[in-house]
Write an enzyme that holds these catalytic residues in place. Structure first.
Site, short mmCIF file in Angstrom:
data_model
loop_
_atom_site.label_atom_id
_atom_site.label_comp_id
_atom_site.label_asym_id
_atom_site.label_seq_id
_atom_site.Cartn_x
_atom_site.Cartn_y
_atom_site.Cartn_z
N ALA A 65 0.87 -1.17 0.00
CA ALA A 65 0.00 0.00 0.00
C ALA A 65 0.90 1.23 0.00
CB ALA A 65 -0.89 -0.03 1.24
N GLY A 108 0.74 -4.97 0.97
CA GLY A 108 -0.48 -5.06 0.16
C GLY A 108 -0.24 -5.72 -1.19
C1 HXC Z 1 5.07 4.40 -1.23
C2 HXC Z 1 6.96 3.45 -2.07
C3 HXC Z 1 6.60 2.19 -1.54
C4 HXC Z 1 5.36 2.12 -0.83
C5 HXC Z 1 8.48 1.97 -2.57
N1 HXC Z 1 8.12 3.25 -2.71
N2 HXC Z 1 7.57 1.30 -1.85
N3 HXC Z 1 6.20 4.53 -1.93
N4 HXC Z 1 4.65 3.25 -0.69
N5 HXC Z 1 4.92 0.97 -0.32
C6 HXC Z 1 8.85 4.32 -3.42
C7 HXC Z 1 10.08 4.75 -2.64
O1 HXC Z 1 9.73 5.69 -1.66
C8 HXC Z 1 10.91 5.35 -3.74
O2 HXC Z 1 10.41 6.64 -4.05
C9 HXC Z 1 10.59 4.46 -4.95
O3 HXC Z 1 9.34 3.82 -4.65
C10 HXC Z 1 11.64 3.39 -5.17
O4 HXC Z 1 11.84 2.69 -3.95
P1 HXC Z 1 13.27 2.54 -3.24
O5 HXC Z 1 13.01 2.31 -1.80
O6 HXC Z 1 14.16 3.68 -3.61
O7 HXC Z 1 13.80 1.22 -3.97
P2 HXC Z 1 14.77 0.10 -3.36
O8 HXC Z 1 15.90 0.73 -2.59
O9 HXC Z 1 15.06 -0.81 -4.50
O10 HXC Z 1 13.89 -0.68 -2.28
C11 HXC Z 1 12.74 -1.39 -2.72
C12 HXC Z 1 11.89 -1.80 -1.49
C13 HXC Z 1 11.57 -0.55 -0.65
C14 HXC Z 1 12.67 -2.82 -0.65
C15 HXC Z 1 10.63 -2.46 -2.05
O11 HXC Z 1 11.02 0.45 -1.50
C16 HXC Z 1 10.57 -0.81 0.43
O12 HXC Z 1 10.92 -1.35 1.49
N6 HXC Z 1 9.32 -0.39 0.23
C17 HXC Z 1 8.29 -0.46 1.23
C18 HXC Z 1 7.78 -1.89 1.35
C19 HXC Z 1 6.72 -1.96 2.44
O13 HXC Z 1 6.96 -1.66 3.62
N7 HXC Z 1 5.49 -2.35 2.06
C20 HXC Z 1 4.37 -2.44 2.98
C21 HXC Z 1 3.60 -1.16 2.96
S1 HXC Z 1 2.25 -1.14 4.13
P3 HXC Z 1 11.38 7.93 -4.03
O14 HXC Z 1 10.42 9.05 -4.30
O15 HXC Z 1 12.05 7.96 -2.72
O16 HXC Z 1 12.31 7.64 -5.17
C22 HXC Z 1 1.09 -2.07 3.41
C23 HXC Z 1 -0.17 -2.24 4.22
C24 HXC Z 1 -1.16 -3.10 3.46
O17 HXC Z 1 1.24 -2.57 2.35
C25 HXC Z 1 -2.51 -3.06 4.11
C26 HXC Z 1 -3.48 -2.17 3.48
C27 HXC Z 1 -3.80 -2.39 2.06
#
Ligand code: HXC
Length: 257
Positions: A65, A108
């Protein structure tokens, strides 16, 4: 730009929906999920379509998400936004849906893949529920579907530590149907969809309904419970800290309140 690309007649009887926020690793914001719900509703009503494939791109199916959209929401905001009614409607799609997963399927994103009926993964796919690192927990079925798919102890480890499963581990654990080289994952998903499309659409619909009944008994209760606890996370300071830390690209300092 549209958050999804829909090709209703990508292949005979097969529709393809591509998640299309590549810069954000297909983070599932409310707009994307609403578009996905509407597309599925339309494809469900299109007699020429017999099976649906949902894909991201090679780098990401979906990284969860949209954290930036949720970061400053309160528990009541989350409750009133009621994003899960969109997910509930997606679950009601009558035609079979296959997730074609390459790269990140996190939070998500993993939950969306599990909401589909089958999963084809590329060798580069990783599956995870890393919400715990943000000071929250899965909210779109992760605690329920992952536990059913891979068993309690593995699901517990993933949900409590945020550790990922590789594609091969996901296959061995029963989370995905098949793992193929990255250049083949979409073709493989289309092939599986075509195999299903060759069958009687009526029998397929009734069979999907029946498998889901076996699977969904108790699921509704579990989803309801998970949802309430997910909202409750947004009453904590740790949620604000966890999401701020992600956005500011630093380690979170959790205080337990
Ligand atoms: C918003 C996100 C995002 C997310 C990545 N991005 N995941 N933005 N929400 N979930 C954005 C980053 O901020 C970044 O933007 C760009 O995408 C590229 O990501 P990076 O982090 O620079 O890439 P990398 O270093 O390769 O790392 C990839 C990754 C990491 C390991 C996937 O992005 C990450 O840990 N993302 C979050 C994963 C997460 O926690 N998901 C759960 C979310 S909560 P910028 O602008 O900085 O370049 C959830 C709740 C679900 O899902 C329940 C309700 C539906």
């Amino acid at each position: 730009m549209d958050s999804i690309l829909v090709r209703p007649h990508f292949h005979p009887h097969i529709a393809l929906i591509q998640l299309n926020r590549p810069k954000e690793l297909n983070a599932l914001n409310l707009q994307l999920m609403a578009q996905l719900r509407d597309a599925l509703r339309q494809l469900d009503a299109d007699d020429a379509v017999r099976a649906i494939v949902i894909a991201g791109n090679e780098r990401a199916f979906a990284a969860g998400a949209d954290i930036k959209e949720m970061a400053n929401k309160s528990a009541i905001d989350m409750f009133l936004i009621d994003q899960f009614s969109t997910w509930d409607q997606i679950r009601k799609t009558k035609k079979p849906i296959i997730a074609a997963v390459s790269g990140f399927a996190l939070g998500g994103g993993c939950e969306l893949a599990m909401t589909c009926d089958m999963i084809i993964a590329s060798e580069t796919a990783v599956f995870g529920q890393p919400e715990i690192k943000l000071g929250i927990m899965p909210g779109a079925g992760g605690t329920q579907r992952l536990t059913r798919a891979i068993g309690k102890v593995k699901a517990m480890e993933m949900v409590l530590t945020g550790k990922y499963l590789t594609a091969r581990e996901a296959e061995q654990s029963g989370l995905v149907n098949k793992v193929v080289p990255v250049e083949l994952y979409l073709d493989e998903a289309i092939q599986l969809a075509s195999d299903i499309a060759a069958m009687s659409p009526v029998a397929v619909r009734l069979a999907k309904e029946s498998v889901n009944l076996a699977y969904d008994s108790l699921l509704n209760e579990g989803l309801h419970f998970e949802r309430k606890n997910f909202y409750l996370c947004f009453a904590s300071q740790d949620q604000l800290e966890g999401m701020a830390a992600f956005i500011e690209k630093r380690q979170p300092q959790f205080k337990g309140k």
